[in-house]
Design an enzyme around this catalytic site. Structure first.
Site, PDB file in Angstrom:
ATOM      1  N   ASP A  48      -6.572   2.550  -8.382  1.00  0.00           N
ATOM      2  CA  ASP A  48      -7.927   2.554  -7.820  1.00  0.00           C
ATOM      3  C   ASP A  48      -8.594   3.893  -8.113  1.00  0.00           C
ATOM      4  OD1 ASP A  48     -10.213   2.541  -6.361  1.00  0.00           O
ATOM      5  OD2 ASP A  48      -9.276   2.089  -4.425  1.00  0.00           O
ATOM      6  N   VAL A  64      -5.200 -10.473   0.979  1.00  0.00           N
ATOM      7  CA  VAL A  64      -5.246 -10.750   2.421  1.00  0.00           C
ATOM      8  C   VAL A  64      -4.219  -9.851   3.124  1.00  0.00           C
ATOM      9  CG1 VAL A  64      -4.865 -12.490   4.209  1.00  0.00           C
ATOM     10  CG2 VAL A  64      -5.906 -13.156   2.027  1.00  0.00           C
ATOM     11  N   HIS A  77     -12.574  -4.354   3.680  1.00  0.00           N
ATOM     12  CA  HIS A  77     -11.225  -4.394   4.248  1.00  0.00           C
ATOM     13  C   HIS A  77     -11.347  -4.497   5.771  1.00  0.00           C
ATOM     14  CE1 HIS A  77     -10.036  -2.123   0.416  1.00  0.00           C
ATOM     15  NE2 HIS A  77      -9.441  -3.299   0.350  1.00  0.00           N
ATOM     16  N   GLY A 136     -10.379  -7.599   0.550  1.00  0.00           N
ATOM     17  CA  GLY A 136     -10.974  -7.871   1.865  1.00  0.00           C
ATOM     18  C   GLY A 136     -11.084  -9.349   2.144  1.00  0.00           C
ATOM     19  N   GLY A 137     -10.021 -10.113   1.806  1.00  0.00           N
ATOM     20  CA  GLY A 137     -10.072 -11.574   1.946  1.00  0.00           C
ATOM     21  C   GLY A 137     -10.035 -12.068   3.388  1.00  0.00           C
ATOM     22  N   ASP A 147      -0.769  -1.697  -4.120  1.00  0.00           N
ATOM     23  CA  ASP A 147      -2.160  -1.913  -3.701  1.00  0.00           C
ATOM     24  C   ASP A 147      -2.868  -0.553  -3.611  1.00  0.00           C
ATOM     25  OD1 ASP A 147      -4.316  -3.424  -2.791  1.00  0.00           O
ATOM     26  OD2 ASP A 147      -3.694  -3.333  -0.686  1.00  0.00           O
ATOM     27  N   SER A 185       0.846  -1.190   0.000  1.00  0.00           N
ATOM     28  CA  SER A 185       0.000   0.000   0.000  1.00  0.00           C
ATOM     29  C   SER A 185       0.885   1.246   0.000  1.00  0.00           C
ATOM     30  CB  SER A 185      -0.877   0.005   1.255  1.00  0.00           C
ATOM     31  OG  SER A 185      -0.040   0.129   2.403  1.00  0.00           O
ATOM     32  N   THR A 197      -5.272  -8.130   6.790  1.00  0.00           N
ATOM     33  CA  THR A 197      -5.581  -8.071   8.226  1.00  0.00           C
ATOM     34  C   THR A 197      -5.258  -9.377   8.955  1.00  0.00           C
ATOM     35  OG1 THR A 197      -7.316  -6.486   7.723  1.00  0.00           O
ATOM     36  CG2 THR A 197      -7.404  -7.527   9.884  1.00  0.00           C
TER      37      THR A 197
END
Ligand code: 13P
Length: 284
Positions: free
Chosen positions: A104, A231, A180, A209-210, A82, A50, A233
């Site tokens: 995005d 993935v 997310h 938000g996997g 990302d 990110s 978190t």
């Protein structure tokens, strides 16, 4: 192996109905945990970075560590931006050595998202770099990006197909009901949206938000056309839990290696579970 774009495995993922995991990196221990899992399971992999992670590690460290990681494994590995928020950050990453970028533009009006994404695709493809676009807006918090549940918007399938036709992105992230971060209840995933779009475009759909999505829903999402799953978190939680547990058991510990080592193993464990669930084992 050198870093590869997503196109190195995207068609195989779509044809053979498996998903390649994007695992976000924050430091050397995440990197080593993730590649150890991929190498052991002979799975392709994607490092997600990110803009916040770039600020934390510094872009040159991100690229240098990822290049070293890719040379240590035999499996194909992409270094992917990302949620890139601008043409500038995308170009910065491409110049620094990323093999893939996400642009995005989902918060822009539809036509503007197409126009901006097309610019990114043109520049990235000229450099051999793959592009992920996004349509609809995904709820939750991912570093700099925060979308309230009430502002989350499902992707419109007809628009998604048109978006792909006009932009020619290599993968397409769709807001289909995941978020997310972890979920309070179970996410309500719109498999019909995934299916309709995936059947009408040549590239895989991406599920953001996997973390925390039930295994059954992940399997169904892959069957309906998802070929990349992000993935973050779950790895952060596992990493932090391991650090906390080690320090709780040994409060006097001050050797960082003694609590970061178990945290690295915890990341490896999560990534191995996800690769098995995503069906990417043996697909390198
Ligand atoms: P989670 O943090 O929910 O796993 O989402 C990660 C993600 O989608 C990164 O783009």
């Amino acid at each position: 192996m050198a870093l590869v774009p997503l196109t190195a495995f995207s068609q195989k993922a779509k044809a053979e109905k498996f998903a390649v995991g994007q695992f976000n990196i924050n430091n050397m221990e995440f990197i080593q945990g993730i590649i150890a899992a991929a190498e052991e399971l002979n799975s392709p992999l994607i490092f997600g970075v990110s803009e916040g992670a770039i600020r934390y590690m510094g872009i040159d460290f991100v690229v240098a560590m990822s290049e070293v990681a890719s040379r240590q494994v035999k499996v194909p590995m992409a270094l992917h931006l990302d949620h890139g928020s601008s043409f500038d950050i995308v170009m910065k990453c491409i110049r620094a050595g990323f093999s893939s970028v996400m642009f995005d533009g989902s918060h822009h009006p539809f036509e503007e998202n197409i126009r901006l994404t097309k610019q990114v695709v043109e520049a990235a493809h000229a450099a051999g770099v793959s592009v992920e676009g996004e349509l609809g807006s995904i709820a939750g918090v991912e570093d700099d990006l925060s979308v309230d549940e009430k502002d989350a918007m499902l992707a419109n399938p007809k628009q998604a197909i048109q978006f792909w036709q006009e932009t020619q992105v290599d993968m397409l992230a769709l807001a289909v009901g995941t978020a997310h971060g972890m979920y309070k209840g179970e996410p309500h995933i719109h498999f019909d949206v995934i299916q309709e779009v995936a059947a009408n475009i040549d590239v895989p759909v991406v599920l953001h938000g996997g973390s925390g999505v039930p295994d059954e829903s992940i399997r169904k999402a892959i069957q309906t056309g998802v070929g990349k799953i992000n993935v973050d978190t779950e790895n952060r939680l596992a990493f932090t839990k391991a650090v906390r547990e080690t320090l709780a058991a040994k409060p006097a510990e001050y050797d960082a290696r003694k609590y970061l080592g178990p945290a690295r193993d915890a990341v490896k464990e999560v990534v191995m579970q996800k690769m098995k669930l995503f069906g990417s084992v043996g697909k390198a």
